[in-house]
Design a protein around this motif. Structure first.
Motif, mmCIF file in Angstrom:
data_model
loop_
_atom_site.group_PDB
_atom_site.id
_atom_site.type_symbol
_atom_site.label_atom_id
_atom_site.label_comp_id
_atom_site.label_asym_id
_atom_site.label_seq_id
_atom_site.Cartn_x
_atom_site.Cartn_y
_atom_site.Cartn_z
ATOM 1 N N UNK A 60 0.839 -1.121 -0.073
ATOM 2 C CA UNK A 60 -0.005 0.072 -0.092
ATOM 3 C C UNK A 60 0.878 1.284 0.131
ATOM 4 N N UNK A 61 1.882 1.411 -0.542
ATOM 5 C CA UNK A 61 2.537 2.449 -0.845
ATOM 6 C C UNK A 61 1.938 3.454 -2.252
ATOM 7 N N UNK A 62 1.467 4.680 -1.681
ATOM 8 C CA UNK A 62 0.924 5.327 -2.569
ATOM 9 C C UNK A 62 1.775 6.327 -3.458
ATOM 10 N N UNK A 63 2.645 6.952 -2.847
ATOM 11 C CA UNK A 63 3.689 7.482 -3.847
ATOM 12 C C UNK A 63 5.118 7.460 -3.085
ATOM 13 N N UNK A 64 6.007 7.668 -3.790
ATOM 14 C CA UNK A 64 7.484 7.500 -3.406
ATOM 15 C C UNK A 64 8.317 7.645 -4.555
ATOM 16 N N UNK A 65 9.509 7.380 -4.542
ATOM 17 C CA UNK A 65 10.419 7.522 -5.706
ATOM 18 C C UNK A 65 10.038 6.248 -6.889
#
Length: 93
Positions: A60-65
């Motif tokens: 559930x990572x919605x944003x990042x690199x």
């Protein structure tokens, strides 16, 4: 991001496989042999409390690199398959 995954307790003993059941037993006995006719497979590798060959999965990572997967090269080394550029450095046969 980096970190260290630790292991508490005693690692399980390696699994042993009889080389007599391998089609190329003389060739395969050159890799991971216990010296008594068995192939050893260590599924859990611990050194100084650190667990080796670990994959951490975060959901559930919605944003990042941004992440770009460039594929994985698998190299045969005697009777082992070594992964280069992927999530692990060793794959079971």
């Amino acid at each position: 991001m980096s970190g260290k995954i630790t292991f508490k307790g005693t690692p399980p003993a390696p699994k042993l496989f009889d080389f007599a059941k391998f089609p190329q037993q003389n060739f395969c006995s050159k890799a991971d042999s216990d010296g008594n006719g068995h192939r050893m497979l260590r599924e859990v590798k611990v050194k100084d409390g650190a667990l080796a060959d670990v994959v951490v999965y975060i959901e559930a990572i919605e944003k990042g690199k941004p992440f770009k997967f460039n594929g994985t090269d698998v190299h045969a080394d005697t009777c082992r398959f070594l992964v280069q550029g992927g999530p692990s450095t060793f794959v079971v046969w």
